[in-house]
Design an enzyme around this catalytic site. Structure first.
Site, PDB file in Angstrom:
ATOM      1  N   ASP A 102       0.840  -1.185   0.000  1.00  0.00           N
ATOM      2  CA  ASP A 102       0.000   0.000   0.000  1.00  0.00           C
ATOM      3  C   ASP A 102       0.886   1.250   0.000  1.00  0.00           C
ATOM      4  O   ASP A 102       1.756   1.379  -0.849  1.00  0.00           O
ATOM      5  CB  ASP A 102      -0.974  -0.069   1.199  1.00  0.00           C
ATOM      6  CG  ASP A 102      -2.054   0.993   1.175  1.00  0.00           C
ATOM      7  OD1 ASP A 102      -3.035   0.829   0.423  1.00  0.00           O
ATOM      8  OD2 ASP A 102      -1.908   1.998   1.897  1.00  0.00           O
ATOM      9  N   TYR A 232      -1.631  11.188   1.258  1.00  0.00           N
ATOM     10  CA  TYR A 232      -2.436  11.522   0.083  1.00  0.00           C
ATOM     11  C   TYR A 232      -2.344  13.019  -0.223  1.00  0.00           C
ATOM     12  O   TYR A 232      -2.300  13.422  -1.389  1.00  0.00           O
ATOM     13  CB  TYR A 232      -3.903  11.145   0.323  1.00  0.00           C
ATOM     14  CG  TYR A 232      -4.141   9.678   0.553  1.00  0.00           C
ATOM     15  CD1 TYR A 232      -4.372   8.809  -0.514  1.00  0.00           C
ATOM     16  CD2 TYR A 232      -4.128   9.146   1.841  1.00  0.00           C
ATOM     17  CE1 TYR A 232      -4.608   7.459  -0.303  1.00  0.00           C
ATOM     18  CE2 TYR A 232      -4.342   7.792   2.058  1.00  0.00           C
ATOM     19  CZ  TYR A 232      -4.582   6.955   0.985  1.00  0.00           C
ATOM     20  OH  TYR A 232      -4.792   5.615   1.197  1.00  0.00           O
ATOM     21  N   HIS A 297      -7.308  -6.483  -0.993  1.00  0.00           N
ATOM     22  CA  HIS A 297      -6.202  -5.531  -0.866  1.00  0.00           C
ATOM     23  C   HIS A 297      -5.233  -5.850   0.269  1.00  0.00           C
ATOM     24  O   HIS A 297      -4.009  -5.739   0.093  1.00  0.00           O
ATOM     25  CB  HIS A 297      -6.769  -4.119  -0.674  1.00  0.00           C
ATOM     26  CG  HIS A 297      -5.727  -3.059  -0.567  1.00  0.00           C
ATOM     27  ND1 HIS A 297      -4.882  -2.733  -1.607  1.00  0.00           N
ATOM     28  CD2 HIS A 297      -5.365  -2.245   0.464  1.00  0.00           C
ATOM     29  CE1 HIS A 297      -4.064  -1.759  -1.240  1.00  0.00           C
ATOM     30  NE2 HIS A 297      -4.337  -1.453   0.016  1.00  0.00           N
TER      31      HIS A 297
END
Length: 318
Positions: A102, A232, A297
């Site tokens: 990730d 982010y 995921h």
């Protein structure tokens, strides 16, 4: 788990919490993602340490018991890789095997850009290498391709996602993330919110216990989610800072693992990039690509034993 030792180490101007299991063999550094902690690698640490490896899993900047600067401008790749290089120096390690998932995977690609001399080989999971587009910033590209409700776009406004997460119990947020098996684009309209239904019930899969959820939830309830969200929020800044590496290749040996139900694998264009030559072009020492069937995921937790074996099968070659 009692074999895992915890310490706080001063690196690059912050205090970093590090979990380790001692070993006389080669060191392996694990990098976690969002919304996760060092704990995501508990199974792999125990497996590889049983084979003699020294295993090291920090809480990355902004997570868990590691310091979390307030400004997203302090979460660039240079800050994160600076932390990790300083950690290796503090531990007296010249080179490590790198294993990541990730956001950890995104940082691992950048680690290989900036300091390939410190990486013996890389096992990366879920997030494929993404070559820099010199003409458009990543958030602008995502808004154009996926719309304003795409989760990475929705994470950009400071405080907004945090407020939505706070509307429901933190354990529910963790369960919602870790148990998601929807391979489609993650788009969350504001009227729905990231917290979703506060009364939602989740049946945990066999690989995730209530104790596991509580470990994550207790920590994030204390720290909040801003540190992780700042990764982010630094994406466009990273795009600006990494201009000099446009077109650069990853020049360390790599194994890549992803589940076929992973939302990253099902993002438009990713499968073609992986399977039709783009990945090999940008990562010329890519040695293996593993697509795990029926896996979503959070692959290192969902298929802990298989992932541990995949890691060992690769790093034992070096």
């Amino acid at each position: 788990m009692e074999t895992i030792q915890h310490s706080n180490i001063r690196v690059n101007g912050i205090n970093m919490h590090v979990a380790q299991i001692a070993g006389d063999g080669p060191p392996v550094l694990f990098l976690h993602g969002f919304p996760e902690l060092w704990y995501s690698w508990r199974h792999q640490m125990l497996h590889l340490s049983s084979l003699g490896y020294r295993t090291i899993a920090p809480d990355l900047r902004g997570f868990g018991d590691t310091d979390a600067p307030a400004s997203a401008a302090e979460y660039t790749v240079f800050h994160i890789i600076g932390d990790l290089v300083a950690l290796l120096d503090a531990l007296g390690l010249k080179q490590v095997f790198l294993v990541a998932h990730d956001w950890g995977a995104a940082m691992a690609w950048n680690f290989c850009f900036l300091r390939p001399d410190r990486i013996k080989a890389l096992v990366n999971m879920s997030v494929v290498f993404s070559p820099r587009n010199p003409f458009r910033k990543p958030i602008e590209s995502m808004r154009a391709a996926f719309g304003n409700d795409y989760y990475m776009c929705r994470f950009q406004q400071p405080g907004e996602a945090e407020e939505e997460f706070a509307r429901v119990d933190t354990a529910l947020v963790i369960k919602k993330f870790l148990t998601s098996r929807n391979p489609g684009l993650l788009c969350i309209p504001k009227e729905v919110g990231f917290g979703g239904n506060p009364n939602a019930k989740f049946t945990l899969p066999s690989w995730l216990s209530e104790d596991d959820v509580n470990y994550f939830a207790t920590t994030f309830k204390r720290t909040g989610f801003t540190g992780g969200l700042n990764y982010y929020r630094a994406m466009d800044l990273n795009w600006e800072l990494m201009a000099a590496w446009t077109g650069e290749q990853i020049k360390v040996p790599v194994k890549f693992i992803v589940g076929d139900l992973d939302l990253t694998y099902n993002t438009p264009g990713v499968k073609d990039f992986i399977h039709k030559g783009g990945f090999n072009k940008h990562v010329p020492f890519l040695q293996e690509v593993v697509i795990m069937q029926g896996v979503a995921h959070f692959i290192n937790q969902e298929k802990a034993q298989e992932v541990s074996e995949h890691i060992h099968d690769f790093i034992k070659k070096f």
